[in-house]
Scaffold this active site. Sequence first.
Site, PDB file in Angstrom:
ATOM      1  CB  SER A  11      -0.932   0.001   1.220  1.00 58.92           C
ATOM      2  OG  SER A  11      -0.186  -0.096   2.427  1.00 58.92           O
ATOM      3  CB  CYS A 131      11.451   2.717 -12.629  1.00 60.83           C
ATOM      4  SG  CYS A 131      12.957   3.105 -11.698  1.00 60.83           S
ATOM      5  CB  ALA A 163      13.907   6.607  -4.028  1.00 55.37           C
ATOM      6  N   GLY A 166      11.019   0.811  -0.223  1.00 54.70           N
ATOM      7  CA  GLY A 166      11.164  -0.383  -1.052  1.00 54.70           C
ATOM      8  C   GLY A 166      12.233  -0.200  -2.110  1.00 54.70           C
ATOM      9  CB  THR A 167      12.938   2.605  -4.469  1.00 57.81           C
ATOM     10  OG1 THR A 167      11.656   2.555  -5.097  1.00 57.81           O
ATOM     11  CG2 THR A 167      13.991   2.948  -5.510  1.00 57.81           C
ATOM     12  CB  ALA A 169      14.994  -2.114   0.807  1.00 57.51           C
ATOM     13  CG  ASN A 170      14.182  -4.213  -3.395  1.00 55.16           C
ATOM     14  OD1 ASN A 170      14.649  -5.256  -2.954  1.00 55.16           O
ATOM     15  ND2 ASN A 170      12.931  -3.861  -3.190  1.00 55.16           N
ATOM     16  CG  ASN A 289      10.997   7.145 -10.216  1.00 56.22           C
ATOM     17  OD1 ASN A 289      10.615   8.310 -10.261  1.00 56.22           O
ATOM     18  ND2 ASN A 289      11.199   6.507  -9.081  1.00 56.22           N
TER      19      ASN A 289
END
Length: 316
Positions: A11, A131, A163, A166-167, A169-170, A289
Site C-alpha cells: 500500500s 523503472c 524513492a 522499497g526502492t 532497499a532494493n 520512475n
Amino acid sequence: MRKRKVAIIGSGNIGTDLMIKILRHGQHLEMAVMVGIDPQSDGLARARRLGVATTHEGVGGLMQMAEFADIDFVFDATSAGAHIKNDAALREAKPGIRVIDLTPAAIGPYCVPVVNLADNLHQGNVNMVTCGGQATIPMVAAVSRVAKVHYAEIVASIASQSAGPGTRANIDEFTETTSQAIEKVGGAGKGKAIIVLNPAEPPLMMRDTVYILSELASQEAIAASIAEMAAAVQAYVPGYRLKQQVQFEVIPEDRPVNLPGVGCFSGLKTAVYLEVEGAAHYLPAYAGNLDIMTSAALATAEQMAGAMHSAAGATA
C-alpha cells in the site's frame, strides 16, 4: 463483459498509484482489495475512502477474505524477498492466479510490454523488471532489431523524493535485474545498469541515458526504429519522450574502445536521452520512475485479461 477482479499487495507509493489507475482507467480489470501491513498507512486509508476492501495483515489476510475467491490478478508492489513468499502462498491457494511482480524478484519472465508482452500473455507470473528497465530496454530493443547489439549501458536518474523504502532497499537488485533484462529482453550481448538518486530541490523528473554499442548499421534506420518504439511506449506512458535527438558516433576498427569484461569494440555507438514525466494520478509529476512501472504493469494485466476474455469467448 465480466471484468477481472484485482488485489494489490503493498500500500505504498506504487501500490496506491496503481489502485487509482485501475479505478479510473480499468477496462478489463476491477479493483477489489488493497493489501498492506501497516494499519495506519495512507494507501490503506485512501483505499477505504474510495470504497475498496482492505486488509493490513499481508497476503495471509488477503487469503482469509471472502473477496479472495473472485480475485484473478494480484499485483505485488512489496519487495523482492517478500514477493517470493507471497507468490508461493498465492500459488498454493489458487494455482491459476495471475501475478504481476513489480519487485526485482523475477520469479517469472521479464516483461516489457512493447517488446515481449505477446510472448508472455499466458504466464502465471511476470516480472516488470524495474523503472529503469521499463524506460530503457525498449530503446535497446529498438537498436537490436536493426543491428546486433554487443553492449548496452543505462543510467537512470530519479528524484530522491520519489524513492520510497522499497526502492532504497532494493538498489542492488535494481542493478542486477535491469542488467539481466537488458540482455534477455533488450537483446544486448552484455548489459549494465546504474541508478542515481538525485537529491535536487525542487525534484527533477526521471532522466535516463542509454548507451548502445552495436555493429555498423544505417543511422537513419536506427533513429527511425527508436522513434517508432518511443511512440509505442507513449501509448501507455504519455509522459515518456526523447529529450533530444539520438546521437551517433562511429568507432573505427583502428581505434577501438576497451570495455572491461567485454573486450575491444568497434562499430556504432548510439546515445539515447529520455525523460519520463508522471501522469500525477497519485504521485507527483516528477515521479516518472514510479509512473512508468504502474503504467507498464496495468498495460500488461489489461492485455492478459483481454486475452483471457477472448479465449473464454472462443470456447463458449
